[in-house]
Write a protein that holds these residues in place. Sequence first.
Motif: not given
Length: 441
Positions: A105-117, A141-157
């Motif tokens: 009964g919870v939203l399913g979405q690729e970058t938000c909520g449990p799905g994003g996690m 080299a310049w690295i431009l990362n737009y891999t999702n979920p971008a916020a979580i990935v950016a925090e890890a990198l």
Amino acid sequence: MERKNLVIAGGGSTYTLGIIMSLIEEKETLPLKTLTLYDTDGARQERIGQATAVILREKYPELESFKYTTDKKEAFEDIDIAFLQIRTGGLAMREKDEQIPLKHGVLGQETCGPGGMAYGMRSIPDMIELVKDIRTYAKDAWILNYTNPAAIVAEALKRVFPEDDRLLNICDMPIAIMQSYADMLGKDVWNLVPGYFGLNHFGWFTKIEDTQGNDYTQTIKDKIISEGFVPTDSEIADDASWKATFATARQILMDFPDYLPNTYLQYYLYPEDLAEKESRDNTRARQVMNGRQKRVHETCDRIIADQSMARASLTHDIHGVYMVKAAASLVYHLNHIFTVMVKNEGVIANIPFDAMVEVPAMLGAHGPKPFAVGEIPTFYKGLIENQYAFETLVVDACFERSYNKLLQALTLNRTVTDVNKAKAILEDLIKANQGYWPELK
């Protein structure tokens, strides 16, 4: 201008052809000497690679070299720029990310909520490995990362590569929204300058001006409320799901009229309504498989069979052009303004200093120079701090292999909040992600 060597990591993506067409459209902005596609899935990349070879032969004859490969050294050696767009687990795992929360009964979405996690837990190890591989062969080299979920990935990198000032996390959603603003006003989107603050997929436009300083913010608000709000970028304009998303952004503006919202805020502000509208049998992942993926693969097959683009309908898109222009601004020190993810370090004065925030910044040879936002109102501060705590705990959990921190993250997330639901969802996600997630303790 000196021509550059570019690699696209995740070359088998269905977004690759849009990037290729954007590179062609912007060849004077970012002239290339060589272009390489890299993917760990050679079979998936083969079709895209073969089609790209035909496209470049017709549309980019001045390119000295094009290749596609699964070999890291061949892909990354001597490059100037890398675009990163990987999806660990592919669309099959994305569908599980969406279906499992809906079961509870919870939203399913690729970058938000449990799905994003779930997606973030899969993405983090592969993204760290990918950046390390690139730095092995191309330390500058310049690295431009737009891999999702971008916020979580950016925090890890940020944690693993704290001193890497040539690694930029970037998202196309702000410019896709701005394209709709520009079309609403009859303006060129590249002549509009945004004020913006937030986290990735969790932010607000404070102001929209043109390069002459004319302020259109209130005009846009009035038009959205009186005339509606629709996506106009070619990639999403005819997509029913995106049309509904932009319509909900109008509701957000009506409920909270201070700022113009990022469309992704719908998932956090109306999670119950959206969960009720989603179908486990027709997830967004399934729609992409039957829609964009099918369309792109059929287009590739047609191009390969004909050895010509004559029967192919392909064009550049705002997503690709944004990445190309941002890369050009970095490598040629153009100092143009883009909305990107940077270390906060006081840019938004009253949220955590070390957060990865999304704000306008000037991009040049020394990296992003963000514009100060100052203090933000309590409501927005509270939302951001809650979301940032969720993202921080997900990265903590991945690095520490901590079940408890994942449970804390899900409990904090505005799409869940209920501990018992969080436990049930987490147990199902652990089972579904065996072999992708680190073993939790």
